[in-house]
Design a protein around this motif. Structure first.
Motif, PDB file in Angstrom:
ATOM      1  N   LYS A   1       0.920  -1.169  -0.061  1.00  0.00           N
ATOM      2  CA  LYS A   1       0.280   0.059  -0.089  1.00  0.00           C
ATOM      3  C   LYS A   1       1.037   1.029  -0.530  1.00  0.00           C
ATOM      4  O   LYS A   1       0.609   2.427  -0.590  1.00  0.00           O
ATOM      5  CB  LYS A   1      -1.186  -0.252   1.191  1.00  0.00           C
ATOM      6  N   ASN A   2       2.129   1.137   0.855  1.00  0.00           N
ATOM      7  CA  ASN A   2       2.374   2.142   0.625  1.00  0.00           C
ATOM      8  C   ASN A   2       3.680   2.866  -0.925  1.00  0.00           C
ATOM      9  O   ASN A   2       3.816   3.967  -0.761  1.00  0.00           O
ATOM     10  CB  ASN A   2       3.840   2.445   2.481  1.00  0.00           C
ATOM     11  N   PHE A   3       3.857   1.417  -1.265  1.00  0.00           N
ATOM     12  CA  PHE A   3       4.245   1.801  -2.606  1.00  0.00           C
ATOM     13  C   PHE A   3       3.837   2.788  -3.351  1.00  0.00           C
ATOM     14  O   PHE A   3       4.067   2.916  -4.320  1.00  0.00           O
ATOM     15  CB  PHE A   3       5.179   0.441  -3.074  1.00  0.00           C
ATOM     16  N   ILE A   4       2.737   1.859  -3.936  1.00  0.00           N
ATOM     17  CA  ILE A   4       1.505   2.131  -4.769  1.00  0.00           C
ATOM     18  C   ILE A   4       0.937   3.682  -4.200  1.00  0.00           C
ATOM     19  O   ILE A   4       1.257   4.457  -5.197  1.00  0.00           O
ATOM     20  CB  ILE A   4       0.520   1.084  -4.145  1.00  0.00           C
ATOM     21  N   ILE A   5       1.172   3.993  -2.947  1.00  0.00           N
ATOM     22  CA  ILE A   5       1.131   5.979  -2.348  1.00  0.00           C
ATOM     23  C   ILE A   5       2.240   5.871  -3.356  1.00  0.00           C
ATOM     24  O   ILE A   5       1.940   7.328  -4.065  1.00  0.00           O
ATOM     25  CB  ILE A   5       0.105   5.695  -1.409  1.00  0.00           C
ATOM     26  N   SER A   6       3.532   5.924  -2.552  1.00  0.00           N
ATOM     27  CA  SER A   6       4.739   6.463  -3.293  1.00  0.00           C
ATOM     28  C   SER A   6       4.661   6.886  -4.574  1.00  0.00           C
ATOM     29  O   SER A   6       5.085   7.486  -5.220  1.00  0.00           O
ATOM     30  CB  SER A   6       5.637   6.286  -2.258  1.00  0.00           C
ATOM     31  N   PHE A   7       4.772   5.794  -4.885  1.00  0.00           N
ATOM     32  CA  PHE A   7       4.758   5.475  -6.686  1.00  0.00           C
ATOM     33  C   PHE A   7       3.466   6.669  -7.418  1.00  0.00           C
ATOM     34  O   PHE A   7       3.819   7.554  -8.101  1.00  0.00           O
ATOM     35  CB  PHE A   7       4.207   4.557  -7.494  1.00  0.00           C
ATOM     36  N   PHE A   8       2.092   6.320  -7.075  1.00  0.00           N
ATOM     37  CA  PHE A   8       1.763   6.669  -7.856  1.00  0.00           C
ATOM     38  C   PHE A   8       1.628   8.763  -7.069  1.00  0.00           C
ATOM     39  O   PHE A   8       1.594   9.810  -8.125  1.00  0.00           O
ATOM     40  CB  PHE A   8       0.202   6.933  -7.380  1.00  0.00           C
TER      41      PHE A   8
END
Length: 68
Positions: free
Chosen positions: A6-13
């Motif tokens: 979840k943190n990876f997806i949020i930081s990517f976007f």
């Protein structure tokens, strides 16, 4: 594990919309204008005007996002 994903997806976007999106808009606007210039004799005038306007709006939007 789910929290890390979840943190990876949020930081990517977040990185995409703050760092790459303005470059994409500026590049796409420049490409639209350059391709339009080569198609002056083939495409109708109203379509050319609309494509030039689209390219200009994309470039202005990219610059406005980059200024933030």
């Amino acid at each position: 594990m789910a929290e890390a994903i979840k943190n990876f997806i949020i930081s990517f976007f977040t990185a995409f919309f703050t760092k790459w999106l303005e470059d994409f808009f500026i590049f796409t606007g420049a490409v639209v204008i350059i391709v339009n210039t080569y198609l002056i004799t083939i495409v109708d005038g109203n379509i050319l005007a609309g494509n030039y306007l689209l390219g200009t709006i994309l470039i202005i939007t990219g610059v406005a996002i980059a200024k933030k």
